[in-house]
Design a protein around this motif. Sequence first.
Motif, PDB file in Angstrom:
ATOM      1  N   LYS A 149       0.833  -1.209   0.000  1.00  0.00           N
ATOM      2  CA  LYS A 149       0.000   0.000   0.000  1.00  0.00           C
ATOM      3  C   LYS A 149       0.864   1.254   0.000  1.00  0.00           C
ATOM      4  CE  LYS A 149      -4.174  -1.875   2.158  1.00  0.00           C
ATOM      5  NZ  LYS A 149      -5.155  -1.748   3.258  1.00  0.00           N
TER       6      LYS A 149
ATOM      7  N   LEU B 104       0.959   4.166  -2.967  1.00  0.00           N
ATOM      8  CA  LEU B 104       0.749   5.594  -2.721  1.00  0.00           C
ATOM      9  C   LEU B 104       1.764   6.445  -3.471  1.00  0.00           C
ATOM     10  CD1 LEU B 104      -0.032   6.153   1.082  1.00  0.00           C
ATOM     11  CD2 LEU B 104      -1.493   6.689  -0.866  1.00  0.00           C
TER      12      LEU B 104
ATOM     13  N   ASP C 281       1.676   8.952  -7.291  1.00  0.00           N
ATOM     14  CA  ASP C 281       2.050  10.362  -7.370  1.00  0.00           C
ATOM     15  C   ASP C 281       3.358  10.604  -8.118  1.00  0.00           C
ATOM     16  OD1 ASP C 281      -0.223  10.964  -6.008  1.00  0.00           O
ATOM     17  OD2 ASP C 281       0.758  11.451  -4.101  1.00  0.00           O
TER      18      ASP C 281
ATOM     19  N   SER D 158       3.099  -1.079  11.021  1.00  0.00           N
ATOM     20  CA  SER D 158       3.216   0.362  10.771  1.00  0.00           C
ATOM     21  C   SER D 158       4.654   0.741  10.437  1.00  0.00           C
ATOM     22  CB  SER D 158       2.738   1.149  11.995  1.00  0.00           C
ATOM     23  OG  SER D 158       1.379   0.909  12.251  1.00  0.00           O
TER      24      SER D 158
ATOM     25  N   ASN E 220       2.906  12.627   6.154  1.00  0.00           N
ATOM     26  CA  ASN E 220       1.562  12.797   5.615  1.00  0.00           C
ATOM     27  C   ASN E 220       1.145  11.585   4.788  1.00  0.00           C
ATOM     28  OD1 ASN E 220       1.022  15.274   6.797  1.00  0.00           O
ATOM     29  ND2 ASN E 220       1.944  16.430   5.119  1.00  0.00           N
ATOM     30  N   TYR E 221       2.073  11.009   4.031  1.00  0.00           N
ATOM     31  CA  TYR E 221       1.763   9.756   3.330  1.00  0.00           C
ATOM     32  C   TYR E 221       1.506   8.644   4.341  1.00  0.00           C
ATOM     33  CZ  TYR E 221       2.894  11.330  -1.420  1.00  0.00           C
ATOM     34  OH  TYR E 221       2.876  11.970  -2.647  1.00  0.00           O
TER      35      TYR E 221
ATOM     36  N   ARG F 205       0.370   8.750   7.329  1.00  0.00           N
ATOM     37  CA  ARG F 205      -0.912   8.895   8.027  1.00  0.00           C
ATOM     38  C   ARG F 205      -2.057   8.272   7.240  1.00  0.00           C
ATOM     39  NH1 ARG F 205       1.630  13.951   9.420  1.00  0.00           N
ATOM     40  NH2 ARG F 205       1.919  14.010  11.715  1.00  0.00           N
ATOM     41  N   GLN F 206      -1.899   8.135   5.936  1.00  0.00           N
ATOM     42  CA  GLN F 206      -2.933   7.502   5.113  1.00  0.00           C
ATOM     43  C   GLN F 206      -2.936   5.987   5.262  1.00  0.00           C
ATOM     44  OE1 GLN F 206      -3.138   9.137   0.987  1.00  0.00           O
ATOM     45  NE2 GLN F 206      -1.504  10.530   1.654  1.00  0.00           N
ATOM     46  N   LEU F 207      -1.899   5.443   5.892  1.00  0.00           N
ATOM     47  CA  LEU F 207      -1.743   3.992   5.992  1.00  0.00           C
ATOM     48  C   LEU F 207      -2.109   3.436   7.362  1.00  0.00           C
ATOM     49  CD1 LEU F 207       1.664   3.858   4.108  1.00  0.00           C
ATOM     50  CD2 LEU F 207      -0.546   3.063   3.226  1.00  0.00           C
TER      51      LEU F 207
ATOM     52  N   SER G 194      -2.717   4.690  11.933  1.00  0.00           N
ATOM     53  CA  SER G 194      -2.674   5.756  12.930  1.00  0.00           C
ATOM     54  C   SER G 194      -1.280   6.026  13.470  1.00  0.00           C
ATOM     55  CB  SER G 194      -3.623   5.424  14.084  1.00  0.00           C
ATOM     56  OG  SER G 194      -4.966   5.449  13.644  1.00  0.00           O
TER      57      SER G 194
ATOM     58  N   CYS H  43       1.658   4.938  11.909  1.00  0.00           N
ATOM     59  CA  CYS H  43       2.698   4.788  10.873  1.00  0.00           C
ATOM     60  C   CYS H  43       3.647   5.987  10.836  1.00  0.00           C
ATOM     61  CB  CYS H  43       2.069   4.608   9.497  1.00  0.00           C
ATOM     62  SG  CYS H  43       1.377   2.973   9.199  1.00  0.00           S
TER      63      CYS H  43
ATOM     64  N   ASP I 196      -1.256  10.181  15.738  1.00  0.00           N
ATOM     65  CA  ASP I 196      -0.493  10.630  14.571  1.00  0.00           C
ATOM     66  C   ASP I 196      -0.132  12.115  14.631  1.00  0.00           C
ATOM     67  OD1 ASP I 196      -3.017  11.695  14.204  1.00  0.00           O
ATOM     68  OD2 ASP I 196      -3.301  10.899  12.181  1.00  0.00           O
TER      69      ASP I 196
END
Length: 269
Positions: free
Chosen positions: A67, A71, A75, A99, A124-125, A127-129, A131, A133, A149
């Motif tokens: 995952k 991400l 991008d 994590s 910031n990336y 945090r999408q994976l 709490s 990470c 986070d």
Amino acid sequence: MLDFPNAKINLGLYITEKRPDGFHNLQSCFYPVRWCDALEILPSEQERFDMTGLPVPGNPETNLCLKAYKLLQKDYNLPPVHMHLHKVIPMGAGLGGGSADAAFTLRLLNQMFELDLSAESLENYARQLGSDCAFFVQNKPVIATERGDVFTPVELSLSGYTCVIVYPELHITTAEAYGSIVPKQPTCTMQMLLKQDVKVWREVLKNDFEEALFPKYPELPQIKQELYEAGAAYASMTGSGSAIYGLFEGEGPDESVFSGQYTVWKGLL
């Protein structure tokens, strides 16, 4: 490229309220320890991901390492890679191993492809994976709040202490752990609690999940008591999982004290 994603322990953990998004706000101190997985990422003609070591339940296609790669691939149009994860840190233990694997994937890809992403961008990336990470991006002791986070630096060194972590081969899911929690505000801030001597932490620094899970799993308070009997200055459950750790001045006890069905890790902080 090769790196070694490490675990963390929680010094205190207070669940303060349930959020409108279904998650919980918390207060805790995250502290890195040297119990590590191994993660290797290499250039490849086609995308590959494989694992060795401890078996990881679920579909490998949903692994956090993949995952994390997806991400950044989305991008930055990353080329295919071959990722190999050797799993050592047990799952469902509250040690943050998955994590860490995700965050270290982001870090390695950033180096490998010279993306020049700042620590803030990587967090910031992350945090999408998950709490917690984002903690593993900088991997330094912090006071964690909100979902775990949002970080505040903390002046805290446990240098000279040995950490012994005992994992009773008991997988506690996050849903099970939080299902028994009644949120409440702590009576003192984490910063104030951590300023006290480690030997005082036994009386003042708590993990809210112990109250919820110890009656259900009696081996957990038994392990905690055994750590104190072995000379721990402080012992606690870590995270929402089943691992119990003890902090010992100096070398600490021999791992054989906790022989049998338990997995034991010991290392300097």
